[in-house]
Write a protein that holds these residues in place. Structure first.
Motif, PDB file in Angstrom:
ATOM      1  N   UNK A   1       0.848  -1.184   0.000  1.00  0.00           N
ATOM      2  CA  UNK A   1       0.000   0.000   0.000  1.00  0.00           C
ATOM      3  C   UNK A   1       0.893   1.247   0.000  1.00  0.00           C
ATOM      4  N   UNK A   2       0.594   2.166  -0.870  1.00  0.00           N
ATOM      5  CA  UNK A   2       1.390   3.384  -0.991  1.00  0.00           C
ATOM      6  C   UNK A   2       0.860   4.464  -0.045  1.00  0.00           C
ATOM      7  N   UNK A   3       1.762   5.133   0.617  1.00  0.00           N
ATOM      8  CA  UNK A   3       1.403   6.210   1.533  1.00  0.00           C
ATOM      9  C   UNK A   3       1.042   7.458   0.747  1.00  0.00           C
ATOM     10  N   UNK A   4       0.014   8.145   1.168  1.00  0.00           N
ATOM     11  CA  UNK A   4      -0.334   9.447   0.595  1.00  0.00           C
ATOM     12  C   UNK A   4      -0.539  10.428   1.746  1.00  0.00           C
ATOM     13  N   UNK A   5      -0.541  11.676   1.430  1.00  0.00           N
ATOM     14  CA  UNK A   5      -0.751  12.671   2.477  1.00  0.00           C
ATOM     15  C   UNK A   5      -2.167  12.588   3.059  1.00  0.00           C
ATOM     16  N   UNK A   6      -3.072  11.901   2.379  1.00  0.00           N
ATOM     17  CA  UNK A   6      -4.395  11.707   2.959  1.00  0.00           C
ATOM     18  C   UNK A   6      -4.317  10.850   4.220  1.00  0.00           C
ATOM     19  N   UNK A   7      -3.260  10.042   4.339  1.00  0.00           N
ATOM     20  CA  UNK A   7      -3.030   9.303   5.578  1.00  0.00           C
ATOM     21  C   UNK A   7      -2.780  10.274   6.730  1.00  0.00           C
ATOM     22  N   UNK A   8      -2.134  11.391   6.436  1.00  0.00           N
ATOM     23  CA  UNK A   8      -1.948  12.430   7.449  1.00  0.00           C
ATOM     24  C   UNK A   8      -3.299  13.011   7.870  1.00  0.00           C
ATOM     25  N   UNK A   9      -4.142  13.303   6.895  1.00  0.00           N
ATOM     26  CA  UNK A   9      -5.461  13.865   7.209  1.00  0.00           C
ATOM     27  C   UNK A   9      -6.288  12.872   8.022  1.00  0.00           C
ATOM     28  N   UNK A  10      -6.176  11.594   7.685  1.00  0.00           N
ATOM     29  CA  UNK A  10      -6.876  10.562   8.443  1.00  0.00           C
ATOM     30  C   UNK A  10      -6.407  10.574   9.893  1.00  0.00           C
ATOM     31  N   UNK A  11      -5.102  10.669  10.089  1.00  0.00           N
ATOM     32  CA  UNK A  11      -4.555  10.737  11.445  1.00  0.00           C
ATOM     33  C   UNK A  11      -5.107  11.963  12.180  1.00  0.00           C
ATOM     34  N   UNK A  12      -5.094  13.104  11.509  1.00  0.00           N
ATOM     35  CA  UNK A  12      -5.583  14.340  12.145  1.00  0.00           C
ATOM     36  C   UNK A  12      -7.057  14.227  12.520  1.00  0.00           C
TER      37      UNK A  12
ATOM     38  N   UNK B   1      -8.565  11.519  13.466  1.00  0.00           N
ATOM     39  CA  UNK B   1      -8.769  10.514  14.511  1.00  0.00           C
ATOM     40  C   UNK B   1      -8.044  10.826  15.823  1.00  0.00           C
ATOM     41  N   UNK B   2      -7.204  11.848  15.846  1.00  0.00           N
ATOM     42  CA  UNK B   2      -6.419  12.147  17.045  1.00  0.00           C
ATOM     43  C   UNK B   2      -6.548  13.625  17.419  1.00  0.00           C
ATOM     44  N   UNK B   3      -6.322  13.883  18.684  1.00  0.00           N
ATOM     45  CA  UNK B   3      -6.377  15.265  19.173  1.00  0.00           C
ATOM     46  C   UNK B   3      -5.256  16.093  18.548  1.00  0.00           C
ATOM     47  N   UNK B   4      -5.528  17.358  18.342  1.00  0.00           N
ATOM     48  CA  UNK B   4      -4.549  18.246  17.701  1.00  0.00           C
ATOM     49  C   UNK B   4      -3.337  18.532  18.581  1.00  0.00           C
ATOM     50  N   UNK B   5      -3.422  18.208  19.864  1.00  0.00           N
ATOM     51  CA  UNK B   5      -2.270  18.452  20.730  1.00  0.00           C
ATOM     52  C   UNK B   5      -1.307  17.259  20.792  1.00  0.00           C
ATOM     53  N   UNK B   6      -1.609  16.187  20.086  1.00  0.00           N
ATOM     54  CA  UNK B   6      -0.708  15.039  20.012  1.00  0.00           C
ATOM     55  C   UNK B   6       0.535  15.426  19.213  1.00  0.00           C
TER      56      UNK B   6
END
Length: 93
Positions: A1-12, A14-19
């Motif tokens: 599976x190829x990483x895309x910057x949408x993986x970053x958006x997915x992380x954002x 699902x997680x608090x912005x102070x992480x």
């Protein structure tokens, strides 16, 4: 599976912005041009983390190295936003 910057958006989404990783992602996405000329130490300093944390960040997202992360961000910056959607520009608009 190829990483895309949408993986970053997915992380954002699902997680608090102070992480720590959320703060790194936010910095990387808002400073994509600047990141191309900075060292890992300079970016770590701007994110208030250690270079080792940036290395672990890359590993967490299955990015082989910091250089690969930089290349990913450069590619992302050059792509049109609709490319990920498999659309023509006219359909996107």
């Amino acid at each position: 599976m190829m990483f895309t910057t949408y993986d970053f958006f997915d992380y954002l989404n699902r997680h608090d912005s102070d992480k720590t990783y959320a703060k790194i992602i936010t910095y990387l996405l808002t400073h994509q041009t600047e990141v191309q000329t900075l060292t890992i130490s300079q970016i770590a300093e701007r994110c208030f983390v250690s270079p080792a944390t940036l290395t672990r960040f890359c590993q967490a997202f299955n990015i082989p190295s910091f250089g690969d992360l930089r290349e990913l961000l450069n590619t992302n910056q050059q792509m049109k936003s609709y490319n990920y959607l498999r659309m023509r520009e006219t359909d996107f608009q």
